[in-house]
Design an enzyme around this catalytic site. Structure first.
Site, PDB file in Angstrom:
ATOM      1  N   ASP A 162      35.492  33.719  35.030  1.00 38.87           N
ATOM      2  CA  ASP A 162      35.272  35.165  34.916  1.00 38.87           C
ATOM      3  C   ASP A 162      35.504  35.599  33.474  1.00 38.87           C
ATOM      4  OD1 ASP A 162      34.552  35.303  37.540  1.00 38.87           O
ATOM      5  OD2 ASP A 162      36.310  36.404  38.212  1.00 38.87           O
ATOM      6  N   TYR A 167      32.113  39.370  32.895  1.00 40.58           N
ATOM      7  CA  TYR A 167      31.742  40.230  34.030  1.00 40.58           C
ATOM      8  C   TYR A 167      30.369  40.880  33.787  1.00 40.58           C
ATOM      9  CZ  TYR A 167      36.402  39.754  36.028  1.00 40.58           C
ATOM     10  OH  TYR A 167      37.549  39.242  36.585  1.00 40.58           O
ATOM     11  N   ASN A 227      33.025  33.142  39.651  1.00 40.42           N
ATOM     12  CA  ASN A 227      31.920  33.675  40.448  1.00 40.42           C
ATOM     13  C   ASN A 227      31.061  34.667  39.667  1.00 40.42           C
ATOM     14  OD1 ASN A 227      34.562  35.112  40.886  1.00 40.42           O
ATOM     15  ND2 ASN A 227      33.223  36.632  41.856  1.00 40.42           N
ATOM     16  N   HIS A 246      38.591  27.937  39.596  1.00 40.38           N
ATOM     17  CA  HIS A 246      38.528  29.403  39.620  1.00 40.38           C
ATOM     18  C   HIS A 246      39.158  29.944  40.906  1.00 40.38           C
ATOM     19  CE1 HIS A 246      37.378  33.400  38.551  1.00 40.38           C
ATOM     20  NE2 HIS A 246      36.760  33.565  39.715  1.00 40.38           N
ATOM     21  N   HIS A 300      40.641  37.525  48.457  1.00 42.70           N
ATOM     22  CA  HIS A 300      39.973  36.215  48.349  1.00 42.70           C
ATOM     23  C   HIS A 300      40.645  35.137  49.192  1.00 42.70           C
ATOM     24  CE1 HIS A 300      37.477  37.969  45.295  1.00 42.70           C
ATOM     25  NE2 HIS A 300      38.503  38.194  44.488  1.00 42.70           N
ATOM     26  N   HIS A 319      40.507  34.117  39.705  1.00 42.78           N
ATOM     27  CA  HIS A 319      39.855  34.790  40.829  1.00 42.78           C
ATOM     28  C   HIS A 319      40.661  35.949  41.409  1.00 42.78           C
ATOM     29  CE1 HIS A 319      36.517  35.139  43.457  1.00 42.78           C
ATOM     30  NE2 HIS A 319      37.036  34.576  44.512  1.00 42.78           N
ATOM     31  N   VAL A 320      41.876  35.698  41.847  1.00 38.25           N
ATOM     32  CA  VAL A 320      42.735  36.756  42.388  1.00 38.25           C
ATOM     33  C   VAL A 320      43.383  37.494  41.220  1.00 38.25           C
ATOM     34  CG1 VAL A 320      44.768  37.271  43.792  1.00 38.25           C
ATOM     35  CG2 VAL A 320      43.178  35.471  44.499  1.00 38.25           C
ATOM     36  N   HIS A 321      43.204  38.811  41.164  1.00 36.72           N
ATOM     37  CA  HIS A 321      43.659  39.578  40.010  1.00 36.72           C
ATOM     38  C   HIS A 321      45.142  39.928  40.133  1.00 36.72           C
ATOM     39  CE1 HIS A 321      39.190  40.862  39.581  1.00 36.72           C
ATOM     40  NE2 HIS A 321      39.420  39.666  39.084  1.00 36.72           N
TER      41      HIS A 321
END
Length: 262
Positions: A7, A10, A40, A128, A138, A165-167
């Site tokens: 990522d 974006y 992603n 990721h 997620h 991935h997980v913020h």
């Protein structure tokens, strides 16, 4: 160097965002190596609009997948040595085929087999989508890749696995097969570096026993290899743009651990 598990811009098919992101990071990326793997938001494949995934990512962020002792043949996954050969870094692709028999799986087997732990005390991997995650965001998205590859990393005594991935931030104990295991990797979710979607603030309760520390804040991590047996992992929370140490642990190389000899 900077290790970034996916990522980047974006852009999501809005190509000028790739350009503005490049201008934003150029002062930093020109000063030290930026080693990345895809997330992603780099896929950029939309039915009828764009049939070929990763077109912009592969063109703009070319990684050394065809160099070194273990060329992968794909810009989406590769490996390299760092810290004078003390660390072997494996960048894996969460959004390209990874099951047994695929090119990535076969390459990973060979790459791990080629690491001499007598000369390379630390092996770390980046993905990721996290393989372990107690955030509600997620959930389960990394399970398929974990099912396909976890045994390979465990058998090679990989020391740590970093995911995005997980913020938010989360550090797990050494884990294998969803249970604490002194010979498994330390799993870290470090998807808190910044994004345009906000933080993932909701966690599953109660906190799993394998989850040691978790917090939904923006921040960054630092892995400092101190010697051939110890590396110091530190997570810095951003408080009013000032980094504050919020989580810290020593990661000891599994290579000399007699209990983890294969």
């Amino acid at each position: 160097m900077l290790l970034l598990p996916g990522d980047l811009s974006y852009a999501d098919l809005d190509q000028p965002r790739w350009d503005s992101y490049g201008r934003l990071v150029e002062p930093l990326a020109s000063a030290r190596p930026w080693m990345v793997t895809e997330g992603n938001h780099e896929v950029e494949k939309i039915p009828l609009l764009e049939r070929h995934p990763f077109k912009a990512y592969n063109a703009r962020w070319r990684m050394p997948y065809d160099a070194g002792a273990s060329p992968s043949g794909s810009n989406l996954y590769y490996s390299f040595d760092a810290a004078g050969g003390a660390v072997h870094v494996i960048m894996l692709g969460s959004y390209t085929d990874y099951d047994a028999g695929t090119a990535q799986h076969t390459w990973l087997q060979g790459d791990l087999a080629g690491v001499d732990r007598g000369k390379t005390p630390f092996v770390v991997a980046l993905v990721h989508a996290p393989w372990y995650n107690s955030n509600k965001a997620h959930q389960g998205e990394g399970d398929g890749m974990r099912d396909a590859m976890e045994a390979l990393l465990y058998g090679a005594r990989v020391d740590a696995v970093f995911a995005g991935h997980v913020h938010a931030y989360e550090r797990f104990a050494r884990v294998y097969g969803d249970k604490e295991d002194q010979c498994g990797p330390v799993y870290v979710t470090i998807g808190d570096g910044g994004n345009r979607e906000g933080l993932a603030e909701k966690y599953i309760e109660p906190q799993p026993k394998t989850s040691v520390f978790r917090e939904a804040s923006f921040g960054h991590g630092r892995l400092q290899v101190v010697n051939v047996t110890h590396a110091l992992w530190t997570w810095h929370r951003n408080d009013d743009d000032e980094p504050v140490v919020a989580d810290q642990t020593w990661i000891t190389s599994l290579a000399p651990n007699p209990a983890c000899k294969k």
